[in-house]
Design a protein around this motif. Structure first.
Motif, short mmCIF file in Angstrom:
data_model
loop_
_atom_site.label_atom_id
_atom_site.label_comp_id
_atom_site.label_asym_id
_atom_site.label_seq_id
_atom_site.Cartn_x
_atom_site.Cartn_y
_atom_site.Cartn_z
N UNK A 251 0.82 -1.20 0.00
CA UNK A 251 0.00 0.00 0.00
C UNK A 251 0.86 1.25 0.00
N UNK A 252 0.24 2.36 -0.36
CA UNK A 252 0.93 3.65 -0.44
C UNK A 252 1.68 3.98 0.84
N UNK A 253 1.02 3.83 1.99
CA UNK A 253 1.64 4.17 3.26
C UNK A 253 2.74 3.21 3.66
N UNK A 254 2.50 1.92 3.46
CA UNK A 254 3.50 0.92 3.81
C UNK A 254 4.75 1.07 2.94
N UNK A 255 4.56 1.18 1.64
CA UNK A 255 5.70 1.28 0.71
C UNK A 255 6.56 2.49 1.04
N UNK A 256 5.92 3.58 1.46
CA UNK A 256 6.67 4.81 1.72
C UNK A 256 7.70 4.65 2.83
N UNK A 257 7.51 3.67 3.72
CA UNK A 257 8.42 3.48 4.85
C UNK A 257 9.71 2.76 4.48
N UNK A 258 9.71 2.04 3.36
CA UNK A 258 10.86 1.20 3.02
C UNK A 258 11.82 1.90 2.08
N UNK A 259 11.48 3.12 1.69
CA UNK A 259 12.26 3.87 0.71
C UNK A 259 12.80 5.14 1.38
N UNK A 260 13.92 5.66 0.93
CA UNK A 260 14.49 6.85 1.60
C UNK A 260 14.02 8.18 1.02
N UNK A 261 13.02 8.18 0.13
CA UNK A 261 12.75 9.36 -0.66
C UNK A 261 11.47 10.12 -0.32
N UNK A 267 6.85 18.15 4.45
CA UNK A 267 6.13 18.62 3.27
C UNK A 267 6.08 17.55 2.18
N UNK A 268 7.11 16.69 2.13
CA UNK A 268 7.09 15.59 1.16
C UNK A 268 6.07 14.54 1.57
N UNK A 269 5.95 14.30 2.86
CA UNK A 269 4.97 13.31 3.33
C UNK A 269 3.57 13.71 2.89
N UNK A 270 3.18 14.93 3.16
CA UNK A 270 1.82 15.36 2.83
C UNK A 270 1.60 15.42 1.32
N UNK A 271 2.65 15.57 0.58
CA UNK A 271 2.52 15.59 -0.89
C UNK A 271 2.15 14.22 -1.44
#
Length: 488
Positions: A251-261, A267-271
């Motif tokens: 999922x969008x939220x899960x995948x975001x945790x495994x990447x450094x970007x 501000x990047x999180x809310x984007x």
């Protein structure tokens, strides 16, 4: 057929009920014995009441027992299913809260990142206790089905150190396939064939066929961007698809945790996230959801008990792997799924010792993995970064080496994108001290960690995160459910 299935952590009431009814959808399994075990006598009695109601209503000979004595539950079991959450929501809250003080914003925190690594430290000693009991009192050759996170670390420890026949199971592949089938306009998921491989929560759809026709990157990107819901909920996931060329299961939220970007700056999180549901990137989203679910179940238990008095419908059998694996092993009806096992050459460009998640077939002879799969280079690079963290984390959990634990956290992609080495060293000290009661292997390291914390000059902050929501009350949840029913 008559054999025994033990479920450890059976107090995970909703999931236990799903596994139970799935297994009883197999006609040959009517005489199976289910042995439930959990640390909480209260939760055990609640789930046993529910399962007893299912058995009674469906007039089945199935036997259900419940005990806090784990060895008694495991005695003679042919299959052992683990759904444990060591430390419960109390420890989980620290997995989210403490890293936030150092600027690390997690959505779930149960796989890698700071929260997932500490979760593994709590789980692995317990997993090894399970394995010891399985070898001593379960049926010879018993199979251990691990559903507990962090999936790869737990499975790695059980196979490498517990020496038990273990497979890790997750439903991320099925959920990703459902999305792809929907955006491509398939009438059902059976029209979609795919090869999906990688590691748990970083698995990649490297080959897609819709009614036999190969689906390429451009067609898939266009389909997701045209979808009225997923185009908003899965923005980060779609961006990774554009850059990597393949879609991720997670999922969008899960995948975001495994990447450094994507979660390195507020501000990047809310984007990149979407707040329509916790799973799309909300700060501590799964912790909030889990807390609300527990509160809801405890308040509405009579309704859960009443709803258990319904016919078991094989047409509503879920796509969780466990029942299908057991059916294939016991009846020889072949099942194809995606399983977490030791690599040993299955995926050619991932480390041999890693726990990979990849396609396999199950029959009476066991789980037979499809070997010789090669990931796209970017996918392999991303997976390898996580595998290196997992390996150090497992070794730290086994040895109780707090310095190795700190190195594992330091090498985590998101932690490394946010925190300095000094901050990581202090954060790990703080987490180990806060969770000491669940970390017996670090008992000798705790006094020195406390001493270092008393002298620290590293500043932290009280931060709720970029996108935190409060836990909703029972009244708010009830109003929401009523509104949804009225809308339907």
């Amino acid at each position: 057929m008559s054999f025994k299935i033990a479920i450890i952590g059976a107090g995970s009431v909703g999931f236990t009920k799903k596994l139970f009814t799935d297994i009883l959808c197999v006609p040959e399994f009517r005489d199976v014995e289910f042995a439930l075990t959990d640390l909480s006598e209260r939760n055990l009695q609640m789930i046993k009441s529910i399962l007893d109601r299912v058995v009674e209503f469906n007039k089945l000979p199935t036997k259900v027992t419940a005990t806090t004595d784990r060895r008694a539950a495991l005695e003679g079991a042919r299959y052992i299913i683990s759904c444990v959450r060591v430390g419960g929501l109390e420890a989980y809250a620290d997995d989210i809260r403490i890293p936030l003080k150092y600027g690390i914003d997690q959505c779930v925190g149960d796989t890698i990142c700071a929260g997932g690594i500490l979760y593994g430290q709590r789980n692995i000693p317990v997993i090894l206790d399970f394995c010891k009991d399985i070898l001593e009192v379960a049926e010879p050759g018993a199979k251990f089905l691990n559903y507990a996170n962090p999936m790869a670390m737990n499975t790695w420890a059980a196979i490498e150190y517990g020496k038990v026949d273990t497979v890790g199971l997750c439903h991320g592949v099925q959920h990703g396939a459902d999305q792809i089938a929907e955006v491509l306009g398939a009438k059902s998921r059976t029209e979609l064939d795919y090869i999906c491989s990688g590691i748990n929560h970083q698995t990649w759809f490297i080959d897609l066929r819709l009614n036999g026709r190969k689906i390429g990157k451009d067609e898939l990107v266009a389909a997701f961007e045209a979808h009225p819901v997923y185009s908003q909920q899965e923005k980060l996931r779609i961006d990774v698809l554009k850059r990597f060329g393949v879609y991720s299961t997670e999922s969008n939220g899960h995948l975001s945790e495994y990447l450094p970007w994507y979660r390195k700056r507020p501000d990047e999180i809310t984007r990149w996230i979407d707040m329509s549901d916790w799973i799309h990137g909300e700060t501590g989203g799964y912790l909030r959801y889990s807390t609300e679910t527990r509160n809801w179940f405890e308040t509405e238990f009579p309704q859960f008990l009443e709803s258990a008095a319904r016919p078991i419908d094989p047409a509503k059998r879920s796509n969780e792997h466990a029942s299908h694996i057991l059916e294939a092993l016991e009846t020889n009806r072949v099942y194809r799924g995606h399983f977490n096992v030791k690599n040993n050459g299955i995926v050619t460009n991932l480390p041999q010792d890693a726990i990979i998640e990849s396609p396999g077939f199950v029959d009476r002879f066991g789980i037979n993995m499809a070997a010789g799969i090669t990931l796209p280079e970017a996918c392999a690079a991303t997976c390898t970064s996580s595998i290196n963290v997992q390996r150090m984390s497992v070794h730290a959990a086994i040895s109780g080496d707090i310095d190795l634990l700190k190195l594992a956290v330091l090498h985590d992609p998101l932690v490394g994108a946010v925190s300095t080495p000094e901050e990581v060293w202090q954060m790990v000290d703080e987490m180990v001290v806060a969770q000491a009661r669940w970390l017996p292997q670090y008992a000798d390291a705790v006094p020195a960690a406390k001493e270092r914390l008393s002298k620290s000059r590293i500043k932290t902050r009280e931060w709720a995160g970029a996108a935190r929501r409060d836990v909703r009350s029972i009244e708010e949840l009830r109003a929401e459910k009523t509104a949804l029913k009225q809308a339907v």
